[in-house]
Write a protein that holds these residues in place. Structure first.
Motif, short mmCIF file in Angstrom:
data_model
loop_
_atom_site.label_atom_id
_atom_site.label_comp_id
_atom_site.label_asym_id
_atom_site.label_seq_id
_atom_site.Cartn_x
_atom_site.Cartn_y
_atom_site.Cartn_z
N UNK A 42 -80.14 -35.36 -34.08
CA UNK A 42 -80.72 -34.39 -33.14
C UNK A 42 -80.70 -34.97 -31.72
N UNK A 43 -80.86 -34.12 -30.75
CA UNK A 43 -80.89 -34.57 -29.36
C UNK A 43 -82.16 -35.38 -29.07
N UNK A 44 -83.25 -35.01 -29.73
CA UNK A 44 -84.53 -35.70 -29.53
C UNK A 44 -85.38 -35.49 -30.77
N UNK A 45 -86.44 -36.27 -30.88
CA UNK A 45 -87.38 -36.14 -31.99
C UNK A 45 -88.75 -35.78 -31.45
N UNK A 46 -89.50 -35.06 -32.25
CA UNK A 46 -90.90 -34.81 -31.93
C UNK A 46 -91.72 -35.85 -32.67
N UNK A 47 -92.23 -36.83 -31.94
CA UNK A 47 -93.03 -37.88 -32.54
C UNK A 47 -94.49 -37.47 -32.45
N UNK A 48 -95.13 -37.29 -33.59
CA UNK A 48 -96.52 -36.86 -33.59
C UNK A 48 -97.44 -38.07 -33.69
N UNK A 49 -98.71 -37.82 -33.77
CA UNK A 49 -99.70 -38.89 -33.82
C UNK A 49 -100.22 -39.15 -35.23
N UNK A 50 -99.46 -38.74 -36.24
CA UNK A 50 -99.86 -39.02 -37.61
C UNK A 50 -99.94 -40.52 -37.84
N UNK A 51 -100.86 -40.95 -38.67
CA UNK A 51 -101.01 -42.36 -39.02
C UNK A 51 -100.27 -42.60 -40.34
N UNK A 52 -99.23 -43.40 -40.29
CA UNK A 52 -98.46 -43.69 -41.50
C UNK A 52 -99.22 -44.70 -42.34
N UNK A 53 -99.37 -44.41 -43.64
CA UNK A 53 -100.23 -45.20 -44.52
C UNK A 53 -99.48 -46.11 -45.49
N UNK A 54 -98.21 -45.83 -45.72
CA UNK A 54 -97.48 -46.68 -46.65
C UNK A 54 -96.18 -46.06 -47.12
N UNK A 55 -95.31 -46.91 -47.58
CA UNK A 55 -93.98 -46.52 -48.05
C UNK A 55 -93.75 -47.07 -49.44
N UNK A 56 -93.17 -46.24 -50.30
CA UNK A 56 -92.79 -46.68 -51.64
C UNK A 56 -91.36 -46.24 -51.89
N UNK A 57 -90.48 -47.18 -52.16
CA UNK A 57 -89.10 -46.86 -52.52
C UNK A 57 -89.09 -46.57 -54.02
N UNK A 58 -88.62 -45.37 -54.36
CA UNK A 58 -88.62 -44.94 -55.76
C UNK A 58 -87.30 -45.24 -56.46
N UNK A 59 -86.19 -45.17 -55.73
CA UNK A 59 -84.88 -45.40 -56.33
C UNK A 59 -83.84 -45.62 -55.25
N UNK A 60 -82.79 -46.34 -55.62
CA UNK A 60 -81.63 -46.49 -54.75
C UNK A 60 -80.37 -46.27 -55.58
N UNK A 61 -79.35 -45.75 -54.92
CA UNK A 61 -78.03 -45.59 -55.54
C UNK A 61 -77.02 -46.15 -54.55
N UNK A 62 -76.26 -47.14 -54.98
CA UNK A 62 -75.29 -47.81 -54.12
C UNK A 62 -76.01 -48.30 -52.86
#
Length: 128
Positions: free
Chosen positions: A60-80
């Motif tokens: 995209x030309x730009x992103x809308x960055x909001x003020x949400x607080x990110x709490x964590x990331x979990x990778x569930x699966x990968x392929x290649x």
């Protein structure tokens, strides 16, 4: 901040994990590493990194960055998505708290492509 754990959940310090990628000192070695660094960029509201690591025909030309607080990331699966692959898939869930205090999550199956030796985010399918 650099001695603190990386927001991506790897358990490594930011300075050794996503820090070098966001600073442009090294490229992501795998599609998963790029996805983790992009999550960290959302946490740090680094729009420039997000756009720089987005495949040009889908960026995209730009992103809308909001003020949400990110709490964590979990990778569930990968392929290649390894060092010798040209494409990769990473499935993940990222949790956040919105400005109203509601905790929610984003589930996405993200596609990545390696171009000129560098991993780039192509697009993703979000799931409720």
């Amino acid at each position: 901040m650099s001695a603190l754990p990386c927001p991506c959940g790897s358990g490594s310090p930011y300075r050794d994990c996503c820090g070098p990628l966001l600073r442009g000192e090294s490229p992501a070695a795998t599609a998963e590493a790029l996805m983790r660094s992009r999550y960290t960029a959302y946490v740090r509201r680094d729009e420039a990194y997000l756009l720089r690591t987005w495949e040009a025909s889908h960026r995209p030309a730009a992103l809308e960055m909001d003020d949400d607080a990110w709490l964590g990331l979990e990778v569930l699966a990968t392929e290649a998505g390894g060092a010798d692959d040209r494409e990769g898939i990473v499935v993940f869930v990222a949790r956040y708290q919105d400005q109203a205090g509601v905790v929610a999550e984003v589930r996405e199956r993200s596609r990545f492509a390696r171009q000129a030796g560098e991993w780039l985010y192509v697009d993703g399918e979000t799931h409720p």
